[in-house]
Design a protein around this motif. Structure first.
Motif: not given
Length: 197
Positions: A15, A19, A22-23, A27, A36-37, A39-41, A103
């Protein structure tokens, strides 16, 4: 965060890698942070540090995971009596893996994170994917389907073609559906015609 159980470890690792990918793809490298990673998971930065050490470790594992998925796709290709069909099946597996993991694709073959350079150990770990292609090309030469050219050189050409097509397809430059399929088929048919014995 408590240390995850083995099952949780594998799932969380995947995961976090996805993530991060994908980020990065959506972006760019500035968005790729441990915070951020996490948070995404829905986890903590402690989990990221625990599993990867730091952001550089995460990027390295994203890179390696992309090639592990490609290796698994190649391993799933059955061997038949037709070496050329088997070689084309590797091309199909390469394409499918790129489409399934867009990704991670750019990190595998480009430089979206300028400071990341695979170390010697990472290079050793990803080598089997190219070796599988060289072996498939050698079989085509050995069984008389291809002209007696160095299998490594053939593999470089096929890899360049597949990489170029996959990169264009992921960017939408080949059109969709049947159009993209047709570009892949024509490109490989042309190259294979030139390689034929």
């Amino acid at each position: 965060m408590p240390r995850p159980r083995k099952r949780d470890y594998d799932s969380l690792r995947r995961d976090l890698i996805d993530a991060g990918g994908r980020l990065l793809a959506a972006e760019g490298p500035s968005a790729l942070s441990t915070r951020r990673v996490a948070q995404e998971t829905g986890t903590s930065t402690t989990a990221v540090y625990s599993l990867f050490g730091d952001k550089a470790g995460l990027v390295r594992e994203m890179f390696l995971e992309g090639f592990e998925r490609l290796a698994a796709a190649f391993d799933a290709v059955p061997r038949t009596a037709d070496p050329v069909a088997d070689l084309l099946a590797l091309g199909d597996a390469y394409r499918a893996n790129a489409r399934d993991n867009p990704h991670l694709y750019e990190l595998m073959f480009g430089r979206p994170v300028p400071e990341f350079r695979p170390d010697a150990e990472a290079g050793r770990r990803i080598r089997p994917t190219f070796d599988a292609l060289v072996a498939a090309c050698a079989r085509c030469v050995d069984e008389g389907a291809f002209a007696p050219l160095p299998p490594h050189d053939i593999a470089v050409q096929l890899n360049a073609l597949a990489h170029g097509l996959a990169g264009l397809e992921l960017r939408g430059a080949l059109g969709g559906g049947d159009d993209a399929d047709a570009h892949w088929k024509r490109a490989f048919a042309t190259l294979l015609k030139g390689l034929a014995a």
